[in-house]
Design a protein around this motif. Structure first.
Motif, mmCIF file in Angstrom:
data_model
loop_
_atom_site.group_PDB
_atom_site.id
_atom_site.type_symbol
_atom_site.label_atom_id
_atom_site.label_comp_id
_atom_site.label_asym_id
_atom_site.label_seq_id
_atom_site.Cartn_x
_atom_site.Cartn_y
_atom_site.Cartn_z
ATOM 1 N N HIS A 65 63.552 -10.497 -44.226
ATOM 2 C CA HIS A 65 62.907 -9.166 -44.099
ATOM 3 C C HIS A 65 61.485 -9.298 -43.576
ATOM 4 O O HIS A 65 60.961 -8.402 -42.917
ATOM 5 C CB HIS A 65 62.898 -8.449 -45.459
ATOM 6 N N LEU A 66 60.833 -10.419 -43.858
ATOM 7 C CA LEU A 66 59.420 -10.551 -43.455
ATOM 8 C C LEU A 66 59.286 -10.969 -41.995
ATOM 9 O O LEU A 66 58.574 -10.364 -41.215
ATOM 10 C CB LEU A 66 58.725 -11.564 -44.372
ATOM 11 N N THR A 67 60.008 -12.058 -41.618
ATOM 12 C CA THR A 67 59.809 -12.570 -40.244
ATOM 13 C C THR A 67 61.097 -13.003 -39.566
ATOM 14 O O THR A 67 61.058 -13.643 -38.516
ATOM 15 C CB THR A 67 58.886 -13.805 -40.283
ATOM 16 N N GLY A 68 62.238 -12.713 -40.183
ATOM 17 C CA GLY A 68 63.504 -13.049 -39.533
ATOM 18 C C GLY A 68 63.931 -14.497 -39.731
ATOM 19 O O GLY A 68 64.944 -14.944 -39.202
ATOM 20 N N TRP A 69 63.155 -15.261 -40.501
ATOM 21 C CA TRP A 69 63.504 -16.656 -40.775
ATOM 22 C C TRP A 69 64.437 -16.761 -41.972
ATOM 23 O O TRP A 69 64.485 -15.850 -42.821
ATOM 24 C CB TRP A 69 62.239 -17.472 -41.055
ATOM 25 N N LEU A 87 65.160 -24.521 -35.565
ATOM 26 C CA LEU A 87 63.868 -23.822 -35.438
ATOM 27 C C LEU A 87 63.941 -22.753 -34.338
ATOM 28 O O LEU A 87 63.438 -21.644 -34.509
ATOM 29 C CB LEU A 87 62.752 -24.812 -35.108
ATOM 30 N N ALA A 88 64.617 -23.075 -33.243
ATOM 31 C CA ALA A 88 64.693 -22.115 -32.128
ATOM 32 C C ALA A 88 65.436 -20.851 -32.540
ATOM 33 O O ALA A 88 65.294 -19.800 -31.916
ATOM 34 C CB ALA A 88 65.376 -22.773 -30.926
ATOM 35 N N ASN A 89 66.233 -20.966 -33.623
ATOM 36 C CA ASN A 89 66.996 -19.813 -34.124
ATOM 37 C C ASN A 89 66.466 -19.301 -35.455
ATOM 38 O O ASN A 89 67.196 -18.682 -36.236
ATOM 39 C CB ASN A 89 68.476 -20.210 -34.245
ATOM 40 N N ARG A 90 65.226 -19.624 -35.759
ATOM 41 C CA ARG A 90 64.537 -19.148 -36.976
ATOM 42 C C ARG A 90 65.274 -19.568 -38.262
ATOM 43 O O ARG A 90 65.366 -18.796 -39.214
ATOM 44 C CB ARG A 90 64.307 -17.629 -36.934
ATOM 45 N N PRO A 126 53.728 -13.645 -39.463
ATOM 46 C CA PRO A 126 54.415 -13.373 -38.188
ATOM 47 C C PRO A 126 53.969 -14.292 -37.051
ATOM 48 O O PRO A 126 54.786 -14.732 -36.244
ATOM 49 C CB PRO A 126 54.050 -11.917 -37.896
ATOM 50 N N VAL A 127 52.662 -14.607 -37.003
ATOM 51 C CA VAL A 127 52.174 -15.451 -35.900
ATOM 52 C C VAL A 127 52.708 -16.871 -36.051
ATOM 53 O O VAL A 127 53.229 -17.471 -35.104
ATOM 54 C CB VAL A 127 50.628 -15.460 -35.868
ATOM 55 N N PHE A 128 52.621 -17.420 -37.266
ATOM 56 C CA PHE A 128 53.116 -18.786 -37.474
ATOM 57 C C PHE A 128 54.632 -18.829 -37.316
ATOM 58 O O PHE A 128 55.189 -19.804 -36.805
ATOM 59 C CB PHE A 128 52.707 -19.307 -38.851
ATOM 60 N N ALA A 129 55.305 -17.759 -37.725
ATOM 61 C CA ALA A 129 56.769 -17.696 -37.555
ATOM 62 C C ALA A 129 57.124 -17.790 -36.066
ATOM 63 O O ALA A 129 58.064 -18.482 -35.682
ATOM 64 C CB ALA A 129 57.306 -16.400 -38.156
ATOM 65 N N ASP A 130 56.339 -17.112 -35.235
ATOM 66 C CA ASP A 130 56.554 -17.202 -33.776
ATOM 67 C C ASP A 130 56.256 -18.607 -33.274
ATOM 68 O O ASP A 130 56.974 -19.147 -32.419
ATOM 69 C CB ASP A 130 55.637 -16.204 -33.034
ATOM 70 N N TYR A 131 55.213 -19.226 -33.817
ATOM 71 C CA TYR A 131 54.833 -20.575 -33.380
ATOM 72 C C TYR A 131 55.945 -21.574 -33.675
ATOM 73 O O TYR A 131 56.308 -22.383 -32.827
ATOM 74 C CB TYR A 131 53.536 -21.001 -34.066
ATOM 75 N N MET A 132 56.521 -21.477 -34.855
ATOM 76 C CA MET A 132 57.569 -22.427 -35.242
ATOM 77 C C MET A 132 58.812 -22.264 -34.370
ATOM 78 O O MET A 132 59.456 -23.234 -33.971
ATOM 79 C CB MET A 132 57.941 -22.248 -36.711
ATOM 80 N N GLN A 133 59.129 -21.016 -34.018
ATOM 81 C CA GLN A 133 60.287 -20.822 -33.122
ATOM 82 C C GLN A 133 59.961 -21.353 -31.731
ATOM 83 O O GLN A 133 60.780 -22.019 -31.089
ATOM 84 C CB GLN A 133 60.659 -19.338 -33.030
ATOM 85 N N ALA A 134 58.731 -21.115 -31.274
ATOM 86 C CA ALA A 134 58.315 -21.624 -29.951
ATOM 87 C C ALA A 134 58.351 -23.150 -29.948
ATOM 88 O O ALA A 134 58.762 -23.769 -28.955
ATOM 89 C CB ALA A 134 56.912 -21.118 -29.615
ATOM 90 N N TYR A 135 57.984 -23.753 -31.092
ATOM 91 C CA TYR A 135 58.024 -25.215 -31.165
ATOM 92 C C TYR A 135 59.469 -25.698 -31.017
ATOM 93 O O TYR A 135 59.762 -26.649 -30.299
ATOM 94 C CB TYR A 135 57.432 -25.733 -32.480
ATOM 95 N N GLY A 136 60.381 -25.012 -31.688
ATOM 96 C CA GLY A 136 61.797 -25.387 -31.585
ATOM 97 C C GLY A 136 62.272 -25.343 -30.140
ATOM 98 O O GLY A 136 62.917 -26.277 -29.638
ATOM 99 N N ARG A 137 61.918 -24.280 -29.442
ATOM 100 C CA ARG A 137 62.320 -24.154 -28.036
ATOM 101 C C ARG A 137 61.640 -25.248 -27.195
ATOM 102 O O ARG A 137 62.258 -25.856 -26.322
ATOM 103 C CB ARG A 137 61.935 -22.771 -27.500
ATOM 104 N N GLY A 138 60.375 -25.518 -27.487
ATOM 105 C CA GLY A 138 59.659 -26.562 -26.752
ATOM 106 C C GLY A 138 60.279 -27.922 -27.004
ATOM 107 O O GLY A 138 60.404 -28.747 -26.095
ATOM 108 N N GLY A 139 60.739 -28.125 -28.241
ATOM 109 C CA GLY A 139 61.394 -29.402 -28.568
ATOM 110 C C GLY A 139 62.684 -29.578 -27.797
ATOM 111 O O GLY A 139 62.996 -30.662 -27.311
ATOM 112 N N GLN A 140 63.437 -28.502 -27.624
ATOM 113 C CA GLN A 140 64.690 -28.578 -26.848
ATOM 114 C C GLN A 140 64.390 -28.941 -25.396
ATOM 115 O O GLN A 140 65.060 -29.784 -24.806
ATOM 116 C CB GLN A 140 65.433 -27.237 -26.922
#
Ligand code: HBI
Ligand code: FE
Length: 271
Positions: A65-69, A87-90, A126-140
């Motif tokens: 409910h908070l950030t989709g994670w 991570l790329a999928n929260r 929300p900002v860190f939640a976005d960062y962690m997903q971006a990291y997952g995508r960057g890792g891929q």
């Protein structure tokens, strides 16, 4: 791709394991006010982690409910590709075991206390939640380009051992620090480690050690600044440039470094 997710079987945790969690939790919350960043403390208040090992079904409901994670149980460290896919999928993969009472201060492999108490409160921001997903995508992407060793340093010096500037001085957001009683004190108050202003190329050139306190911590100006610097950077040319530059060995200081002495900052070389 196998996702390594296992049933948490929350009901099988023993009273002793819940007691170990509660003991670790109480020890950290006694230290963190004034040392952890406001976003971490707000995350701790939003989640109900005090009583004992959390039930991931309940925890993920709140987090979603908070950030989709959500938090999923895994047996331990999973292959990089699997980790980034989550991570790329929260989905945050958390180890489903807790350290023994005689391992309270240090263990090599991240356990459920490191993963959930250390990492999950920041995922409510929300900002860190976005960062962690971006990291997952960057890792891929990094896996495809064979540049993962560099990128792993970004994770290490932000998600695991990051410091952030606040109006009240330096504060902790890194999970590896915030889940450790001794490193919580060391990272902010000990005179020995360097505390350097975050710079993406600088971090990507800095090796790290996994078996002791950090000799160098990197300080971001803010969570939005970290997200902005990494999401808006095309890493491909950066990796090319870095390939021709040597690592900056620990505990060296580079002339371009901004050096923080507890509470203030100064440039390494007198300008
Ligand atoms: N697996 N479960 C788990 N947790 C991690 O933090 C983790 C992982 N696999 C790989 C990994 N971390 C790091 O090597 C990545 O940052 C590259
Ligand atoms: Fe971790």
């Amino acid at each position: 791709m196998q996702d390594y997710v296992i049933p948490q079987n929350w009901d099988r945790f023993t009273a002793a394991e819940h007691a170990t969690w509660a003991r670790l939790y109480q020890r950290q919350v006694a230290l963190l006010p004034g040392r952890a960043c406001p976003e971490f403390l707000a995350g701790l208040r939003a989640l109900d982690l005090a009583a004992g090992i959390p039930d991931f079904r309940v925890l993920s409901e709140t987090l979603q409910h908070l950030t989709g994670w959500q938090v999923v149980a895994v047996p331990g460290l999973v292959p990089d590709a699997v980790f980034f896919e989550h991570l790329a999928n929260r989905r945050f993969p958390a180890g489903n075991f807790i350290r023994r009472a005689d391992q309270l201060d240090y263990l090599q492999e991240p356990d459920i206390f490191h993963d959930v108490f250390g990492h999950v409160p920041m995922l409510t921001d929300p900002v860190f939640a976005d960062y962690m997903q971006a990291y997952g995508r960057g890792g891929q992407r990094a896996l495809r380009h064979g540049s993962l060793p560099n990128l792993a340093r970004l994770y290490w010096y932000t998600v695991e051992f990051g410091l952030v500037r606040t109006d009240a001085g330096l504060a902790i957001y890194g999970a590896g620090i915030v889940s450790s009683a001794s490193e919580t004190i060391f990272a902010l108050e000990d005179a020995s480690p360097h505390r350097l202003g975050f710079s993406l190329p600088r971090v990507l050139r800095t090796p790290y050690r996994i078996d002791d306190f950090q000799q160098t911590y990197f300080v971001i100006d803010s969570l939005p600044a970290l997200l902005d610097e990494t999401v808006n950077t095309d890493f491909a040319p950066l990796y090319v440039d870095l390939a021709s530059l040597p690592d900056i060995p620990l505990p060296a200081i580079d002339p371009a470094d901004v050096v923080f002495t507890r509470g203030t900052q100064s440039h390494a070389a007198a300008h």
